[in-house]
Write a protein that holds these residues in place. Sequence first.
Motif, PDB file in Angstrom:
ATOM      1  N   SER A   1       6.176  -3.697 -13.037  1.00 33.38           N
ATOM      2  CA  SER A   1       7.034  -3.676 -11.745  1.00 33.38           C
ATOM      3  C   SER A   1       7.395  -5.151 -11.409  1.00 33.38           C
ATOM      4  O   SER A   1       8.382  -5.367 -10.718  1.00 33.38           O
ATOM      5  CB  SER A   1       6.780  -2.643 -10.792  1.00 33.38           C
ATOM      6  OG  SER A   1       5.382  -2.973 -10.316  1.00 33.38           O
TER       7      SER A   1
ATOM      8  N   THR B   1       0.424   0.189  -2.646  1.00 32.23           N
ATOM      9  CA  THR B   1       1.111   1.695  -3.181  1.00 32.23           C
ATOM     10  C   THR B   1       0.001   2.594  -2.454  1.00 32.23           C
ATOM     11  O   THR B   1      -1.159   2.350  -2.368  1.00 32.23           O
ATOM     12  CB  THR B   1       0.849   1.728  -4.486  1.00 32.23           C
ATOM     13  OG1 THR B   1       1.459   2.886  -4.661  1.00 32.23           O
ATOM     14  CG2 THR B   1      -0.130   1.398  -5.302  1.00 32.23           C
TER      15      THR B   1
ATOM     16  N   SER C   1      -4.814  -3.890 -13.902  1.00 29.44           N
ATOM     17  CA  SER C   1      -5.139  -2.461 -14.076  1.00 29.44           C
ATOM     18  C   SER C   1      -5.742  -1.978 -15.411  1.00 29.44           C
ATOM     19  O   SER C   1      -6.177  -0.928 -15.473  1.00 29.44           O
ATOM     20  CB  SER C   1      -3.736  -1.888 -13.955  1.00 29.44           C
ATOM     21  OG  SER C   1      -2.738  -2.315 -14.690  1.00 29.44           O
TER      22      SER C   1
ATOM     23  N   THR D   1       8.406   4.026  -3.637  1.00 28.48           N
ATOM     24  CA  THR D   1       7.212   4.132  -4.677  1.00 28.48           C
ATOM     25  C   THR D   1       6.708   2.473  -4.547  1.00 28.48           C
ATOM     26  O   THR D   1       7.333   1.610  -4.257  1.00 28.48           O
ATOM     27  CB  THR D   1       7.334   4.509  -6.034  1.00 28.48           C
ATOM     28  OG1 THR D   1       8.458   3.337  -6.485  1.00 28.48           O
ATOM     29  CG2 THR D   1       7.828   5.836  -6.192  1.00 28.48           C
TER      30      THR D   1
ATOM     31  N   HIS E   1      -4.126  -1.790  -6.958  1.00 29.90           N
ATOM     32  CA  HIS E   1      -5.394  -0.950  -7.385  1.00 29.90           C
ATOM     33  C   HIS E   1      -6.623  -1.478  -6.316  1.00 29.90           C
ATOM     34  O   HIS E   1      -7.796  -1.120  -6.472  1.00 29.90           O
ATOM     35  CB  HIS E   1      -5.728  -1.589  -8.908  1.00 29.90           C
ATOM     36  CG  HIS E   1      -5.111  -0.557  -9.701  1.00 29.90           C
ATOM     37  ND1 HIS E   1      -5.314   0.590 -10.171  1.00 29.90           N
ATOM     38  CD2 HIS E   1      -3.964  -0.810 -10.384  1.00 29.90           C
ATOM     39  CE1 HIS E   1      -4.561   1.205 -10.862  1.00 29.90           C
ATOM     40  NE2 HIS E   1      -3.690   0.320 -11.106  1.00 29.90           N
TER      41      HIS E   1
ATOM     42  N   ASP F   1       0.171  -8.270  -5.216  1.00 28.19           N
ATOM     43  CA  ASP F   1       0.275  -6.849  -5.551  1.00 28.19           C
ATOM     44  C   ASP F   1      -1.114  -6.007  -5.503  1.00 28.19           C
ATOM     45  O   ASP F   1      -1.722  -6.268  -6.598  1.00 28.19           O
ATOM     46  CB  ASP F   1       1.266  -6.410  -6.876  1.00 28.19           C
ATOM     47  CG  ASP F   1       1.132  -5.073  -7.430  1.00 28.19           C
ATOM     48  OD1 ASP F   1       0.409  -4.308  -6.996  1.00 28.19           O
ATOM     49  OD2 ASP F   1       2.060  -4.756  -8.138  1.00 28.19           O
TER      50      ASP F   1
ATOM     51  N   SER G   1       0.045   5.357  -4.182  1.00 29.08           N
ATOM     52  CA  SER G   1      -0.176   6.238  -5.319  1.00 29.08           C
ATOM     53  C   SER G   1      -1.580   6.244  -5.829  1.00 29.08           C
ATOM     54  O   SER G   1      -1.970   7.053  -6.763  1.00 29.08           O
ATOM     55  CB  SER G   1       0.839   6.191  -6.408  1.00 29.08           C
ATOM     56  OG  SER G   1       0.706   4.961  -7.083  1.00 29.08           O
ATOM     57  N   LYS G   2      -2.230   5.422  -5.482  1.00 21.52           N
ATOM     58  CA  LYS G   2      -3.823   5.096  -6.305  1.00 21.52           C
ATOM     59  C   LYS G   2      -4.775   5.611  -4.944  1.00 21.52           C
ATOM     60  O   LYS G   2      -5.043   6.668  -4.741  1.00 21.52           O
ATOM     61  CB  LYS G   2      -3.792   3.892  -6.621  1.00 21.52           C
ATOM     62  CG  LYS G   2      -2.499   3.451  -7.600  1.00 21.52           C
ATOM     63  CD  LYS G   2      -2.779   2.475  -8.612  1.00 21.52           C
ATOM     64  CE  LYS G   2      -1.258   1.992  -9.109  1.00 21.52           C
ATOM     65  NZ  LYS G   2      -0.916   3.018 -10.015  1.00 21.52           N
TER      66      LYS G   2
ATOM     67  N   ASP H   1      -0.984  -9.654  -9.523  1.00 22.58           N
ATOM     68  CA  ASP H   1      -1.613  -8.484  -9.087  1.00 22.58           C
ATOM     69  C   ASP H   1      -2.723  -8.790  -8.661  1.00 22.58           C
ATOM     70  O   ASP H   1      -3.637  -9.860  -8.752  1.00 22.58           O
ATOM     71  CB  ASP H   1      -2.179  -7.773 -10.553  1.00 22.58           C
ATOM     72  CG  ASP H   1      -1.033  -6.999 -11.151  1.00 22.58           C
ATOM     73  OD1 ASP H   1      -0.013  -7.231 -10.738  1.00 22.58           O
ATOM     74  OD2 ASP H   1      -1.491  -6.178 -12.025  1.00 22.58           O
TER      75      ASP H   1
ATOM     76  N   PHE I   1       6.642   0.856  -7.361  1.00 25.64           N
ATOM     77  CA  PHE I   1       7.422   0.153  -8.402  1.00 25.64           C
ATOM     78  C   PHE I   1       8.717  -0.242  -7.518  1.00 25.64           C
ATOM     79  O   PHE I   1       9.152  -1.275  -7.788  1.00 25.64           O
ATOM     80  CB  PHE I   1       7.761   1.280  -9.327  1.00 25.64           C
ATOM     81  CG  PHE I   1       8.306   0.438 -10.694  1.00 25.64           C
ATOM     82  CD1 PHE I   1       7.582   0.425 -11.624  1.00 25.64           C
ATOM     83  CD2 PHE I   1       9.951   0.082 -10.811  1.00 25.64           C
ATOM     84  CE1 PHE I   1       8.175  -0.009 -13.070  1.00 25.64           C
ATOM     85  CE2 PHE I   1      10.408  -0.360 -11.695  1.00 25.64           C
ATOM     86  CZ  PHE I   1       9.590  -0.702 -13.059  1.00 25.64           C
TER      87      PHE I   1
ATOM     88  N   GLY J   1       4.277   6.304  -2.880  1.00 31.58           N
ATOM     89  CA  GLY J   1       4.891   5.383  -2.015  1.00 31.58           C
ATOM     90  C   GLY J   1       4.433   3.788  -1.916  1.00 31.58           C
ATOM     91  O   GLY J   1       3.289   3.642  -2.379  1.00 31.58           O
TER      92      GLY J   1
HETATM   93  C1  PLP Z   1      -0.307  -3.172 -10.281  1.00 34.57           C
HETATM   94  C2  PLP Z   1       0.541  -2.048  -9.924  1.00 34.57           C
HETATM   95  N1  PLP Z   1       1.628  -2.411  -9.128  1.00 34.57           N
HETATM   96  C3  PLP Z   1       2.626  -1.435  -8.978  1.00 34.57           C
HETATM   97  C4  PLP Z   1       2.545  -0.073  -9.621  1.00 34.57           C
HETATM   98  C5  PLP Z   1       3.438   0.927  -9.287  1.00 34.57           C
HETATM   99  O1  PLP Z   1       2.888   1.634  -8.138  1.00 34.57           O
HETATM  100  P1  PLP Z   1       3.908   3.208  -8.028  1.00 34.57           P
HETATM  101  O2  PLP Z   1       2.846   4.198  -8.925  1.00 34.57           O
HETATM  102  O3  PLP Z   1       3.331   3.337  -6.282  1.00 34.57           O
HETATM  103  O4  PLP Z   1       5.143   3.339  -8.322  1.00 34.57           O
HETATM  104  C6  PLP Z   1       1.322   0.266 -10.182  1.00 34.57           C
HETATM  105  C7  PLP Z   1       1.124   1.471 -10.809  1.00 34.57           C
HETATM  106  O5  PLP Z   1       0.816   1.948 -11.876  1.00 34.57           O
HETATM  107  C8  PLP Z   1       0.241  -0.879 -10.571  1.00 34.57           C
HETATM  108  O6  PLP Z   1      -0.620  -0.706 -11.369  1.00 34.57           O
END
Ligand code: PLP
Length: 396
Positions: A136, A240, A184, A108, A212, A209, A242-243, A180, A110, A249
């Motif tokens: 994270s 990530t 977010s 993930t 988004h 990171d 996941s978005k 970031d 995270f 991942g």
């Molecule tokens: C800026 C940021 N970094 C990391 C993550 C974590 O990503 P994942 O959902 O893949 O664990 C998120 C998700 O909420 C996020 O918004």
Amino acid sequence: MPTLDSTLLPALDELKQKELDWKVYKLEGASLPHAVVNGKKVLMLGTNNYLGMSNHPEVREAAIEAIKKYGAGSGSVRTISGTMDLHLKLEETIARFKHTPAAIYFQTGFAANQGSLPAILQEGDLALSDELNHGSIIDGVRLSKAEKAIYKHADMDDLATKLEAASKASKYKRIFIITDGVFSMDGDIAPLDRLQRAAQAFGAYVYVDDAHGDGVLGEHGRGIVNHFKLEGKIEAEMGTFSKGFGVVGGFVSGSTTLKEYLHNKARSYLLSGSAPPATVAACIAALEVLEKDDSLVKKLWENTKYFKEKLKSMGFDTGNSGTPITPIMIGDSAKAKQFSAELFKEGVFALPIVFPMVAQGKARVRTQIRADFTKEDLDFALGACERVGRKLGLVK
Ligand SMILES: Cc1ncc(COP(=O)(O)O)c(C=O)c1O
């Protein structure tokens, strides 16, 4: 001896009393624009599935085929026998997509931050972290032996002051700027070009990171580094699936040394089972879809511009957002919750974001635009926002 529950309840009750506990929103079916939440049909303005990639036919098909060929699980952690040819293909695909020499895939996003940051940051280093960075990152930095300092959100003057003080102190082995890419809760884009220049001036490294920004910013959704034309100049780009990529991942892209180092040192990668084949194959397919066709990314931006402009012309404050994350700034927490509840009654799902997720007095309802919304969907959402906004005295 008190029961475990009785020792946990006071903290839980306090959250409930302050109405800070998380309610369960039950999504009944796929994460599509028209979804069913808690039994009600809604237009889904509350997901990170910006491109609708989770239900893209090629992505679904890749996942199904991978299960047929490889089964449901990988059987191990990556370093034992859990590295399938699929995992390696995914890492090659990420590196190609991100235009970096290499990439390493985590379970993930995270896990990527929690494993990479404490591995990269060492005793004697200084980590300079934006005050609005994701949890994270905060946890990853906390787990490290480096010294930490927070700079004011996207504030280049504050960052420069802290960089200057750190370099004058000449006690740090290395300095890292950690940010970031897209924040977010506000949807604003980090000034990565200026951060990189500041880093260069003071001999610091940059870790971004791009959770988004993936699938959203840059050509074909390649992310913030591509957006600012900084390829080859940022030491570590975390992302990530996941978005915008619609699966799950995390990854870090950068040099082959960075990849090899994290493969040996990142504990979340080393000590946790690797991602299942269906997930990995779906991630590869999502990137391949974007590589050959950027129409989804273009549609996402078309929808985002339309929605933002209309909201602004109605008199809503959408803050500093420069991405599909479009907050409707409200201020008061109770009013933000009411706004979201009224939207839900109108058939629109968008969550309130209140303290402590954002500062006191900065409550908002966060809407997130998708590529697979039609103009009718957007107009439906806008109509609901306008009616609720008028009812609550937010717009005329
Ligand atoms: C800026 C940021 N970094 C990391 C993550 C974590 O990503 P994942 O959902 O893949 O664990 C998120 C998700 O909420 C996020 O918004």
